[in-house]
Design a protein around this motif. Structure first.
Motif, PDB file in Angstrom:
ATOM      1  N   GLY A 134       0.815  -1.210   0.000  1.00  0.00           N
ATOM      2  CA  GLY A 134       0.000   0.000   0.000  1.00  0.00           C
ATOM      3  C   GLY A 134       0.849   1.260   0.000  1.00  0.00           C
ATOM      4  O   GLY A 134       2.008   1.239   0.396  1.00  0.00           O
ATOM      5  N   LYS A 135       0.236   2.331  -0.438  1.00  0.00           N
ATOM      6  CA  LYS A 135       0.928   3.627  -0.432  1.00  0.00           C
ATOM      7  C   LYS A 135       0.911   4.183   0.983  1.00  0.00           C
ATOM      8  O   LYS A 135      -0.160   4.362   1.583  1.00  0.00           O
ATOM      9  CB  LYS A 135       0.237   4.609  -1.378  1.00  0.00           C
ATOM     10  N   LEU A 136       2.096   4.399   1.521  1.00  0.00           N
ATOM     11  CA  LEU A 136       2.210   4.935   2.879  1.00  0.00           C
ATOM     12  C   LEU A 136       3.402   5.863   2.940  1.00  0.00           C
ATOM     13  O   LEU A 136       4.518   5.491   2.573  1.00  0.00           O
ATOM     14  CB  LEU A 136       2.378   3.793   3.891  1.00  0.00           C
ATOM     15  N   ASN A 137       3.159   7.084   3.378  1.00  0.00           N
ATOM     16  CA  ASN A 137       4.250   8.027   3.630  1.00  0.00           C
ATOM     17  C   ASN A 137       3.734   9.100   4.585  1.00  0.00           C
ATOM     18  O   ASN A 137       2.563   9.072   4.980  1.00  0.00           O
ATOM     19  CB  ASN A 137       4.807   8.616   2.321  1.00  0.00           C
ATOM     20  N   MET A 138       4.587  10.030   4.957  1.00  0.00           N
ATOM     21  CA  MET A 138       4.193  11.032   5.954  1.00  0.00           C
ATOM     22  C   MET A 138       3.077  11.940   5.442  1.00  0.00           C
ATOM     23  O   MET A 138       2.370  12.559   6.239  1.00  0.00           O
ATOM     24  CB  MET A 138       5.405  11.860   6.395  1.00  0.00           C
TER      25      MET A 138
END
Length: 314
Positions: free
Chosen positions: A196-200
């Motif tokens: 999945g797309k995960l970032n701050m």
């Protein structure tokens, strides 16, 4: 012409590995994604050098999809060529994944989640990569119009045929993931990993409960787009460079860089510098610190850039 490749004998000394959910698989904390920079339009020797460098640094997991390039399929062809020239002796040290689910070829059978598309696509991918099997095959996205049982049974059968050792899903919503987890477990082909797309800047898997479900069910999680395609680096802190991805405007558009976002990025950058890190290193570390995250996928346009990303482990 590069000299004959012999892998660095110290390749496993600097990398850290996490167990993937409740499985027997360990993945490097930093994995290499071939979404960009490995296509037919890219310099082959540079792509080859990055792959060799990655393996020399203990990056055992290489992540592809059928339509990575451009053109479609060409990233897999690049890997196939590097396998033959350099990495074939190390096949059993590598964990190679590919996917199908997005647009790949014309007509009704080259997209989404049908059994026909998934099986045909993987056969094509194996030919391009010159492999007998992949370690991991993903449904690349949730298909609201195909019965979930059809998509999932195709994945089960792919494992039973020996064309993939494990299966994963990417970009599926929570309830569909819950169904997939149960369906696959009942057929003794448990879901290995969710991508999945995960970032701050994008915390949807945290908010939606995907990471919670991964931990409850013993499923791994691998994050893509960890640097928000360059926003979470020092690249855009002082405007938009002419040679940047945002200047080209395909996936990253200039209107995304609002004044409010710039203020936030500069604040995070200052916090990172106060700890002796770059914004990119801090952003990668933030992801790896989230409970349930197994690995983070980074891209690289050069060995130098890959080396910078690996500093997040130090």
């Amino acid at each position: 012409m590069m000299e004959k490749y012999i892998a660095d004998e110290n390749r496993y000394n600097g990398m850290a590995y996490n167990r993937c959910g409740h499985s027997g698989v360990f993945l490097p904390k930093v994995s290499l994604g071939l979404w960009h920079n490995f296509g037919g339009i890219d310099d082959y020797q540079r792509s080859r050098a990055i792959l060799r460098y990655a393996f020399d640094k203990g990056i055992t997991h290489l992540d592809l999809a059928n339509n990575y390039g451009p053109p479609y399929g060409s990233a897999e062809e690049t890997l196939g060529r590097v396998m033959n020239e350099d990495l074939r002796p190390y096949r059993d040290e590598l964990f190679i994944s590919t996917k199908a689910g997005y647009d790949m070829w014309p007509g009704p059978y080259g997209d989404w989640g049908s059994r026909k598309y998934l099986m045909a696509s993987l056969d094509q991918s194996l030919k391009r990569m010159q492999l007998d099997y992949v370690d991991l095959f993903y449904s690349h996205r949730y298909d609201p119009n195909t019965p979930l049982e059809e998509t999932l049974q195709a994945l089960v059968d792919i494992v039973r045929q020996g064309k993939a050792l494990y299966i994963g899903i990417s970009n599926w919503p929570l309830e569909a993931m819950r169904f997939a987890t149960s369906y696959l477990k009942q057929r003794d082909v448990p879901l290995l990993i969710y991508q999945g797309k995960l970032n701050m800047l994008n915390r949807e898997p945290l908010k939606e409960g995907i990471l919670d479900l991964c931990q409850q069910e013993g499923i791994g999680f691998i994050a893509f787009s960890p640097l928000a395609q360059g926003l979470l680096t020092d690249r855009y802190l002082n405007g938009i460079p002419d040679d940047s991805r945002m200047a080209r405007g395909k996936f990253l558009r200039q209107e995304m860089l609002t004044e409010e976002l710039l203020v936030q990025l500069r604040q995070w950058n200052a916090e990172a510098q106060a700890q002796g890190r770059t914004l990119a290193e801090q952003s990668l570390r933030w992801i790896l610190e989230q409970p349930g995250v197994t690995s983070v996928l980074v891209g690289a346009s050069s060995t130098e850039q890959l080396d910078k990303n690996l500093k997040c482990l130090r």
